[in-house]
Design an enzyme around this catalytic site. Structure first.
Site, PDB file in Angstrom:
ATOM      1  N   ASN A 150       0.806  -1.230   0.000  1.00  0.00           N
ATOM      2  CA  ASN A 150       0.000   0.000   0.000  1.00  0.00           C
ATOM      3  C   ASN A 150       0.835   1.273   0.000  1.00  0.00           C
ATOM      4  OD1 ASN A 150       0.696  -0.677   2.694  1.00  0.00           O
ATOM      5  ND2 ASN A 150      -0.885   0.668   3.459  1.00  0.00           N
ATOM      6  N   GLY A 226       2.025  -6.180   7.199  1.00  0.00           N
ATOM      7  CA  GLY A 226       1.102  -6.788   6.239  1.00  0.00           C
ATOM      8  C   GLY A 226      -0.165  -7.219   6.949  1.00  0.00           C
ATOM      9  N   THR A 228      -3.037  -9.469   9.001  1.00  0.00           N
ATOM     10  CA  THR A 228      -3.015 -10.171  10.297  1.00  0.00           C
ATOM     11  C   THR A 228      -2.829 -11.680  10.106  1.00  0.00           C
ATOM     12  OG1 THR A 228      -4.265  -8.442  11.391  1.00  0.00           O
ATOM     13  CG2 THR A 228      -4.420 -10.638  12.354  1.00  0.00           C
ATOM     14  N   THR A 230      -1.276 -13.238   7.645  1.00  0.00           N
ATOM     15  CA  THR A 230       0.121 -13.507   7.285  1.00  0.00           C
ATOM     16  C   THR A 230       1.001 -13.368   8.520  1.00  0.00           C
ATOM     17  OG1 THR A 230      -0.389 -12.432   5.180  1.00  0.00           O
ATOM     18  CG2 THR A 230       1.906 -12.966   5.584  1.00  0.00           C
ATOM     19  N   GLU A 248       3.510  -5.574  12.283  1.00  0.00           N
ATOM     20  CA  GLU A 248       2.586  -4.441  12.081  1.00  0.00           C
ATOM     21  C   GLU A 248       1.479  -4.952  11.179  1.00  0.00           C
ATOM     22  OE1 GLU A 248       2.831  -1.662  13.586  1.00  0.00           O
ATOM     23  OE2 GLU A 248       4.849  -1.878  14.394  1.00  0.00           O
ATOM     24  N   CYS A 282      -3.292   1.620   6.281  1.00  0.00           N
ATOM     25  CA  CYS A 282      -3.697   0.851   7.473  1.00  0.00           C
ATOM     26  C   CYS A 282      -4.285   1.775   8.534  1.00  0.00           C
ATOM     27  CB  CYS A 282      -2.507   0.086   8.022  1.00  0.00           C
ATOM     28  SG  CYS A 282      -1.096   1.157   8.322  1.00  0.00           S
ATOM     29  N   GLU A 461       7.272   0.240  16.085  1.00  0.00           N
ATOM     30  CA  GLU A 461       8.336   0.800  15.248  1.00  0.00           C
ATOM     31  C   GLU A 461       8.501   2.265  15.624  1.00  0.00           C
ATOM     32  OE1 GLU A 461       6.699  -0.202  11.303  1.00  0.00           O
ATOM     33  OE2 GLU A 461       8.225  -1.773  11.207  1.00  0.00           O
TER      34      GLU A 461
HETATM   35  P1  NAD Z   1       0.099  -9.476   3.000  1.00  0.00           P
HETATM   36  O1  NAD Z   1       0.114  -9.984   4.384  1.00  0.00           O
HETATM   37  O2  NAD Z   1      -0.636 -10.247   1.962  1.00  0.00           O
HETATM   38  O3  NAD Z   1       1.591  -9.326   2.423  1.00  0.00           O
HETATM   39  C1  NAD Z   1       2.558  -8.555   3.066  1.00  0.00           C
HETATM   40  C2  NAD Z   1       3.926  -9.102   2.711  1.00  0.00           C
HETATM   41  O4  NAD Z   1       4.062 -10.412   3.258  1.00  0.00           O
HETATM   42  C3  NAD Z   1       4.167  -9.231   1.217  1.00  0.00           C
HETATM   43  O5  NAD Z   1       5.508  -8.915   0.924  1.00  0.00           O
HETATM   44  C4  NAD Z   1       3.898 -10.703   0.975  1.00  0.00           C
HETATM   45  O6  NAD Z   1       4.550 -11.224  -0.151  1.00  0.00           O
HETATM   46  C5  NAD Z   1       4.449 -11.313   2.252  1.00  0.00           C
HETATM   47  N1  NAD Z   1       3.905 -12.643   2.575  1.00  0.00           N
HETATM   48  C6  NAD Z   1       2.720 -13.178   2.186  1.00  0.00           C
HETATM   49  N2  NAD Z   1       2.598 -14.434   2.677  1.00  0.00           N
HETATM   50  C7  NAD Z   1       3.718 -14.670   3.394  1.00  0.00           C
HETATM   51  C8  NAD Z   1       4.171 -15.793   4.153  1.00  0.00           C
HETATM   52  N3  NAD Z   1       3.447 -16.909   4.263  1.00  0.00           N
HETATM   53  N4  NAD Z   1       5.368 -15.704   4.774  1.00  0.00           N
HETATM   54  C9  NAD Z   1       6.097 -14.569   4.707  1.00  0.00           C
HETATM   55  N5  NAD Z   1       5.730 -13.492   3.982  1.00  0.00           N
HETATM   56  C10 NAD Z   1       4.548 -13.548   3.339  1.00  0.00           C
HETATM   57  O7  NAD Z   1      -0.422  -7.987   3.090  1.00  0.00           O
HETATM   58  P2  NAD Z   1      -0.710  -6.978   1.893  1.00  0.00           P
HETATM   59  O8  NAD Z   1      -1.981  -7.395   1.228  1.00  0.00           O
HETATM   60  O9  NAD Z   1       0.518  -6.806   1.086  1.00  0.00           O
HETATM   61  O10 NAD Z   1      -0.936  -5.607   2.689  1.00  0.00           O
HETATM   62  C11 NAD Z   1      -2.157  -5.223   3.201  1.00  0.00           C
HETATM   63  C12 NAD Z   1      -2.199  -5.472   4.701  1.00  0.00           C
HETATM   64  O11 NAD Z   1      -1.126  -4.826   5.336  1.00  0.00           O
HETATM   65  C13 NAD Z   1      -3.447  -4.911   5.344  1.00  0.00           C
HETATM   66  O12 NAD Z   1      -3.942  -5.852   6.270  1.00  0.00           O
HETATM   67  C14 NAD Z   1      -2.952  -3.670   6.066  1.00  0.00           C
HETATM   68  O13 NAD Z   1      -3.710  -3.279   7.180  1.00  0.00           O
HETATM   69  C15 NAD Z   1      -1.595  -4.111   6.480  1.00  0.00           C
HETATM   70  N6  NAD Z   1      -0.745  -2.961   6.769  1.00  0.00           N
HETATM   71  C16 NAD Z   1      -0.419  -2.717   8.071  1.00  0.00           C
HETATM   72  C17 NAD Z   1       0.369  -1.611   8.386  1.00  0.00           C
HETATM   73  C18 NAD Z   1       0.758  -1.308   9.798  1.00  0.00           C
HETATM   74  O14 NAD Z   1       1.633  -0.473   9.995  1.00  0.00           O
HETATM   75  N7  NAD Z   1       0.171  -1.933  10.789  1.00  0.00           N
HETATM   76  C19 NAD Z   1       0.823  -0.783   7.357  1.00  0.00           C
HETATM   77  C20 NAD Z   1       0.459  -1.077   6.051  1.00  0.00           C
HETATM   78  C21 NAD Z   1      -0.319  -2.180   5.755  1.00  0.00           C
END
Ligand code: NAD
Length: 480
Positions: A150, A226, A228, A230, A248, A282, A461
């Site tokens: 994002n 990413g 929750t 994952t 996060e 997020c 962080e």
């Molecule tokens: P995602 O969990 O699908 O992917 C995030 C990252 O993890 C990607 O690089 C992906 O390739 C990797 N990944 C996926 N499966 C994995 C696994 N089994 N093992 C290790 N790595 C793996 O998330 P997304 O769709 O890319 O992002 C959206 C999510 O991120 C939303 O839930 C959003 O709320 C969250 N987010 C949180 C914050 C925060 O600061 N809390 C900030 C931005 C986004």
């Protein structure tokens, strides 16, 4: 077609298996580049390079480490237009947003931690006469950083910069959905003279590359941003290996508007906090709670403003919203709008896919969508949608809105609008969220702790919190 390359041991290289994935441009729906479909072999190579680089990087005088990182910040600044354009093409966000928010923040992340590390200090605990404890904060070794799509370069650098500043070597994976600016960062690191192996960027799928980072025995800490689900997968694999973890995760943030607020300020900021970056931040406030006495007035004014927002291709200087990030994501958000209707919600505006003309006809555009009439307990109000969709809910009392706000499994951020100072403090204390904004939204001081409670994450962080995460505290007790 352009091929994105892995950055391992200072070199830009193809994945060992020579397999590639399509990279889509959300604005057009077309494939416009290829990214490495890397696997555990590439992570093994990257980790070896990082291990080899660690002794000299971790012992380099802090001032020198800082200088190299400042050079990276300068180069991000110099290449801001190119990076912003790349980010906007890769993610679908308006070019104006990438130019004013994403890339400046990536620069600031490097600048902030390059200078922050110079001021980082640790404690001493004098015990009794002739006995003193002091805390050494040593770099961990090789650490893994995994980031989402994002805010691609913004969040990628938010992890990498403190990890490097603290003296670690890094194996990092950007999202496979938005890999381009991480690739451009590799070139910047080469130009800045970052020693080889200190930062390694490996592209590919989460289940392969992300998983290989998570389970590699020599990667001692994982910083992940990413979803929750994952995060739970990563934790289940990394925890038994006793890795340090910073997670996060997702959010479902309340935006609470009391009748005694500054109405205009609450209104205009709520437009941003609902739909900035197509609602894909997020920290966006997707559940808007409005005190009943101003409910109708606020709804009418809000919907009026939302109807004026322009959904357009990212380079349109008047675009308020660009494309959402991918076809599967577009379909997911549309399915939640359908669910909201089935749950009894009324769509006050939006709700539909937008079809632009010409080269943009197959792009992933969505109207900003406002829904009312839903129970706060329904799925639409409990699950993270992460798109341009908000719900409006009236409330009567402070206790009631607190209960509704805190009813979700998440606890990332919250916004409160009130001119009542005592209430502002009460809400700040009682809301279950890691970040509470009162009469503002997304005001960020990089020194403050950043992160969520409940299912929104583990750890914080930002500032010294990040430097503490990326170091191992060691107590040395000396009897003189
Ligand atoms: P995602 O969990 O699908 O992917 C995030 C990252 O993890 C990607 O690089 C992906 O390739 C990797 N990944 C996926 N499966 C994995 C696994 N089994 N093992 C290790 N790595 C793996 O998330 P997304 O769709 O890319 O992002 C959206 C999510 O991120 C939303 O839930 C959003 O709320 C969250 N987010 C949180 C914050 C925060 O600061 N809390 C900030 C931005 C986004």
């Amino acid at each position: 077609m352009q091929k994105i390359l892995n950055y391992i041991n200072g070199e830009l290289i193809t994945p060992k298996n020579n397999q590639w994935l399509d990279n889509y441009q959300p604005a057009t729906g077309e494939v416009y580049s290829l990214i490495p479909d890397s696997d555990a072999d590439d992570i093994a190579l990257a980790t070896e390079a990082a291990k080899a680089a660690f002794p000299s990087w971790s012992t380099m005088p802090v001032g020198e480490r800082s200088k190299i990182m400042l050079r990276i910040a300068e180069l991000i600044e110099e290449k801001l237009p190119e990076l912003a354009k790349a980010e906007s093409i890769d993610n679908g966000k308006p070019l104006s947003l990438a130019t004013t928010v994403d890339i400046p923040r990536a620069r600031d992340n490097f600048h902030f931690f390059a200078t922050g590390i110079i001021h980082f200090a640790s404690e001493a605990h004098p015990m009794e006469d002739k006995v003193v404890n002091y805390t050494l904060r040593q770099p961990i070794g090789v650490v893994g950083c995994i980031s989402p799509w994002n805010l691609p370069l913004y969040l990628f650098t938010w992890k990498i910069a403190p990890a490097l500043a603290a003296g670690n070597c890094v194996v990092a994976k950007p999202s496979e959905v938005t890999p381009m600016t991480a690739f451009l960062l590799s070139k910047i690191c080469q130009e800045a003279g970052l020693p080889k192996g200190v930062l390694n960027i490996v592209h590919g799928l989460g289940q392969k590359v992300g998983d290989a980072i998570t389970v590699h025995k020599d990667i001692k800490a994982i910083s992940f941003t990413g979803g929750t689900k994952t995060g739970a997968t990563i934790a289940s694999k990394a925890a038994p290996m006793f890795k340090k973890l910073s997670l996060e995760l997702g959010g479902k943030n309340p935006n609470i508007i009391f009748a005694d607020c500054d109405f205009e300020d609450a209104l205009t900021t709520s437009v941003r906090s609902s739909f900035a970056n197509q609602g894909q931040i997020c920290l966006c406030g997707s559940r808007i709670f409005i005190e009943r006495s101003i409910y109708t007035q606020f709804c009418d004014a809000f919907v009026e403003k939302i109807k004026q927002l322009k959904v357009s291709f990212p380079t349109d200087p008047d675009a308020n919203l660009g494309a959402v990030v991918s076809k599967p994501h577009l379909e997911k958000v549309l399915s939640y709008i359908q669910l909201a209707k089935e749950e009894g919600g009324t769509v006050l505006c939006g709700g539909n896919q937008v079809h632009l003309d010409g080269e943009y006809t197959n792009g992933y555009y969505l109207e900003p969508t406002v829904i009312e009439g839903l129970e706060y307990t329904c799925r639409t109000n409990q699950e993270e949608i992460f798109g341009p969709v908000v719900t409006l809910t009236p409330f009567d009392t402070e206790e009631e809105v607190l209960q509704m706000a805190n009813s979700v499994e998440y606890g990332l951020a919250a916004t409160v609008w009130t001119e009542n100072l005592k209430r502002a403090h009460r809400m700040g204390q009682k809301i279950e969220a890691g970040i509470v904004w009162i009469n503002c939204w997304l005001l960020r001081d990089l020194r403050t702790p950043f992160g969520g409670m409940k299912n929104s994450g583990v750890g914080r962080e930002g500032g010294f919190e990040a430097l503490k995460f990326f170091t191992e505290p060691k107590n040395v007790c000396i009897k003189l």
